[in-house]
Design an enzyme around this catalytic site. Sequence first.
Site, PDB file in Angstrom:
ATOM      1  N   ASN A  47      -6.318   0.964  -7.131  1.00  0.00           N
ATOM      2  CA  ASN A  47      -6.312  -0.044  -6.479  1.00  0.00           C
ATOM      3  C   ASN A  47      -6.727  -1.540  -7.271  1.00  0.00           C
ATOM      4  OD1 ASN A  47      -6.217  -1.180  -4.030  1.00  0.00           O
ATOM      5  ND2 ASN A  47      -8.450  -1.220  -4.017  1.00  0.00           N
TER       6      ASN A  47
ATOM      7  N   HIS B  99     -12.316   2.790   6.610  1.00  0.00           N
ATOM      8  CA  HIS B  99     -11.232   2.190   6.480  1.00  0.00           C
ATOM      9  C   HIS B  99     -10.393   1.100   7.429  1.00  0.00           C
ATOM     10  CE1 HIS B  99     -10.150   5.158   2.931  1.00  0.00           C
ATOM     11  NE2 HIS B  99      -9.970   4.044   2.428  1.00  0.00           N
TER      12      HIS B  99
ATOM     13  N   ARG C 239      -6.372   7.414  -8.459  1.00  0.00           N
ATOM     14  CA  ARG C 239      -5.223   6.232  -7.790  1.00  0.00           C
ATOM     15  C   ARG C 239      -5.821   4.889  -8.462  1.00  0.00           C
ATOM     16  NH1 ARG C 239      -6.870   3.511  -3.258  1.00  0.00           N
ATOM     17  NH2 ARG C 239      -4.691   2.842  -2.782  1.00  0.00           N
TER      18      ARG C 239
ATOM     19  N   TYR D 174      -6.555 -10.419   3.233  1.00  0.00           N
ATOM     20  CA  TYR D 174      -7.717  -9.209   3.083  1.00  0.00           C
ATOM     21  C   TYR D 174      -8.122  -9.171   1.798  1.00  0.00           C
ATOM     22  CZ  TYR D 174      -9.484  -4.694   2.963  1.00  0.00           C
ATOM     23  OH  TYR D 174     -10.438  -3.473   2.586  1.00  0.00           O
ATOM     24  N   LYS D 175      -7.411  -9.249   0.473  1.00  0.00           N
ATOM     25  CA  LYS D 175      -8.060  -9.442  -0.623  1.00  0.00           C
ATOM     26  C   LYS D 175      -8.908 -10.573  -1.057  1.00  0.00           C
ATOM     27  CE  LYS D 175      -4.445  -5.965  -2.126  1.00  0.00           C
ATOM     28  NZ  LYS D 175      -5.501  -4.783  -3.064  1.00  0.00           N
TER      29      LYS D 175
ATOM     30  N   GLU E 147      -9.231  -1.295  -9.822  1.00  0.00           N
ATOM     31  CA  GLU E 147     -10.313  -0.224  -9.526  1.00  0.00           C
ATOM     32  C   GLU E 147      -9.656   1.220  -9.916  1.00  0.00           C
ATOM     33  OE1 GLU E 147     -12.672  -1.788  -5.712  1.00  0.00           O
ATOM     34  OE2 GLU E 147     -11.178  -0.181  -5.416  1.00  0.00           O
TER      35      GLU E 147
ATOM     36  N   TYR F  50       1.102  -1.311   0.255  1.00  0.00           N
ATOM     37  CA  TYR F  50      -0.033   0.060   0.000  1.00  0.00           C
ATOM     38  C   TYR F  50       0.668   1.224   0.151  1.00  0.00           C
ATOM     39  CZ  TYR F  50      -3.642  -3.087   1.425  1.00  0.00           C
ATOM     40  OH  TYR F  50      -4.782  -4.297   1.582  1.00  0.00           O
TER      41      TYR F  50
HETATM   42  C1  HEM Z   1     -10.085   0.351   0.981  1.00  0.00           C
HETATM   43  C2  HEM Z   1     -13.326   3.871   0.371  1.00  0.00           C
HETATM   44  C3  HEM Z   1      -9.727   6.913  -0.500  1.00  0.00           C
HETATM   45  C4  HEM Z   1      -6.398   3.608   0.392  1.00  0.00           C
HETATM   46  C5  HEM Z   1     -11.270   0.986   1.061  1.00  0.00           C
HETATM   47  C6  HEM Z   1     -12.574   0.411   1.452  1.00  0.00           C
HETATM   48  C7  HEM Z   1     -13.410   1.555   1.136  1.00  0.00           C
HETATM   49  C8  HEM Z   1     -12.581   2.681   0.803  1.00  0.00           C
HETATM   50  C9  HEM Z   1     -14.893   1.333   1.307  1.00  0.00           C
HETATM   51  C10 HEM Z   1     -12.837  -1.113   1.697  1.00  0.00           C
HETATM   52  C11 HEM Z   1     -12.598  -1.078   3.272  1.00  0.00           C
HETATM   53  C12 HEM Z   1     -13.139  -2.473   3.844  1.00  0.00           C
HETATM   54  O1  HEM Z   1     -12.590  -3.685   3.655  1.00  0.00           O
HETATM   55  O2  HEM Z   1     -14.405  -2.256   4.081  1.00  0.00           O
HETATM   56  C13 HEM Z   1     -12.575   4.896   0.138  1.00  0.00           C
HETATM   57  C14 HEM Z   1     -13.201   6.162  -0.179  1.00  0.00           C
HETATM   58  C15 HEM Z   1     -12.249   7.180  -0.459  1.00  0.00           C
HETATM   59  C16 HEM Z   1     -10.850   6.466  -0.106  1.00  0.00           C
HETATM   60  C17 HEM Z   1     -14.773   6.519  -0.055  1.00  0.00           C
HETATM   61  C18 HEM Z   1     -12.374   8.729  -0.627  1.00  0.00           C
HETATM   62  C19 HEM Z   1     -12.347   9.549   0.075  1.00  0.00           C
HETATM   63  C20 HEM Z   1      -8.611   6.314  -0.218  1.00  0.00           C
HETATM   64  C21 HEM Z   1      -7.139   6.925  -0.573  1.00  0.00           C
HETATM   65  C22 HEM Z   1      -6.396   5.955  -0.274  1.00  0.00           C
HETATM   66  C23 HEM Z   1      -6.948   4.644  -0.030  1.00  0.00           C
HETATM   67  C24 HEM Z   1      -7.152   7.952  -1.138  1.00  0.00           C
HETATM   68  C25 HEM Z   1      -4.754   6.214  -0.314  1.00  0.00           C
HETATM   69  C26 HEM Z   1      -3.806   5.462   0.084  1.00  0.00           C
HETATM   70  C27 HEM Z   1      -7.184   2.432   0.560  1.00  0.00           C
HETATM   71  C28 HEM Z   1      -6.672   0.982   0.465  1.00  0.00           C
HETATM   72  C29 HEM Z   1      -7.599   0.176   0.992  1.00  0.00           C
HETATM   73  C30 HEM Z   1      -8.774   0.897   0.675  1.00  0.00           C
HETATM   74  C31 HEM Z   1      -5.080   0.931   0.631  1.00  0.00           C
HETATM   75  C32 HEM Z   1      -7.557  -1.572   0.798  1.00  0.00           C
HETATM   76  C33 HEM Z   1      -7.620  -1.808  -0.473  1.00  0.00           C
HETATM   77  C34 HEM Z   1      -7.362  -3.275  -0.848  1.00  0.00           C
HETATM   78  O3  HEM Z   1      -6.291  -3.836  -0.202  1.00  0.00           O
HETATM   79  O4  HEM Z   1      -7.995  -3.918  -1.803  1.00  0.00           O
HETATM   80  N1  HEM Z   1     -11.361   2.295   0.631  1.00  0.00           N
HETATM   81  N2  HEM Z   1     -11.179   5.097   0.038  1.00  0.00           N
HETATM   82  N3  HEM Z   1      -8.565   4.896  -0.036  1.00  0.00           N
HETATM   83  N4  HEM Z   1      -8.689   2.141   0.758  1.00  0.00           N
HETATM   84 FE1  HEM Z   1      -9.817   3.505   0.310  1.00  0.00          FE
END
Ligand code: HEM
Length: 343
Positions: free
Chosen positions: A225, A193, A223, A316-317, A265, A37
Amino acid sequence: MTMQFNDETFRGDYTYHNSPEAIRRFPFPFDQDSYMYSVNIEQHPGGPKGTPFEKMFDVDEHYVAEMKDREITLAEDPLRCQSLPHMELAGWDLLELIMVSKAKDYPDLFTLHRDGNDWHWINKPLGIEKKFTFLDATTLPCGPMEYITRQTQGDFALLHERDNNLWMDAGMVTSQADWSLDFDVGMNFFEWHAPVPKARKMGVFDKALKFLLAVGQGQHYRRLNWTMTVNPRLDTSPENYHKWGPEKRTITPENVGQKQFLRVELQTFFRLPRSNALAFPIRCYLMNLEDIASKPKWGRRLHRVLRDIDPALAEYKGFAVNQKIIVDYLAQFDDGAPTSPGI
Ligand code: HEM
């Protein structure tokens, strides 16, 4: 219309497929042979012609089928679309952003005529023609956010900014990687998060929130993901885990190339003009391992990333259960050659 739309499904018989052009433009997310990450944010739009990064809202061959899939999910579960009462203005902001952008970027598919607040919208791929009054919800069949996101690929979160934080106070979420809008609605950046491993301790979320709060009017960022999904299913929601969870157990060495998908994504950020809300579209691209490996550099790199990934991330994924089968399959595409940074 210049674009051809696939006749395909994201459930049941799973007829989803990628044309050679879709494979060529797939947003492969790895610019090196390993992954962890990070705050990987850059300006949007911008990128080579024909890539998903070129336009504000990418429209591709899956558009019509994705909108049909959204309609099915919403009919079964209307709570996939929610907007707290104070978010209606942000919904209009989003509708404006999308209609104006799409009409400019895809003039043969979408048209918008504006005379003051009298708007006339034509969406040719979905066969929609609508005259309505901007900012008057009684002139649309549903709220403005729901109206436009039923016509736009990807999920959407609308974030309200207060107390130096972002709050998920509205959204349209039908193609998510195992999270629930109904569960998260009303939560702040750190709360929603919370299930993500490692990132909070690494300072990723503190930095990301700081960045997002500083995004000003007219600025847009993106970004990437990624995760892994068995079968080309858009709706991998917790609500329907009983439908897609068991499908993970159907992966074998023989079918993994066709049934295991990399799910990318393309997440973008837009500050909205009237409401000062932040729009967060999350556009999903699916490609199976066989198609990925048709590009030698991608097959080689994906093998190394998934082989060496931190076990907490694989868990997690959601692909730890199939990691060995996936990595063994991809090994045949890795000749051990060094790769250079970049995609
Ligand atoms: C995962 C929403 C911005 C990093 C997630 C999850 C949601 C989410 C709902 C899934 C969490 C779960 O397991 O329930 C959002 C929203 C954002 C946002 C609405 C905008 C405001 C960001 C930003 C970063 C970030 C800017 C920058 C690093 C991550 C990471 C994960 C994650 C690293 C784990 C993803 C994975 O391993 O698949 N986010 N996020 N998010 N988010 Fe965000």
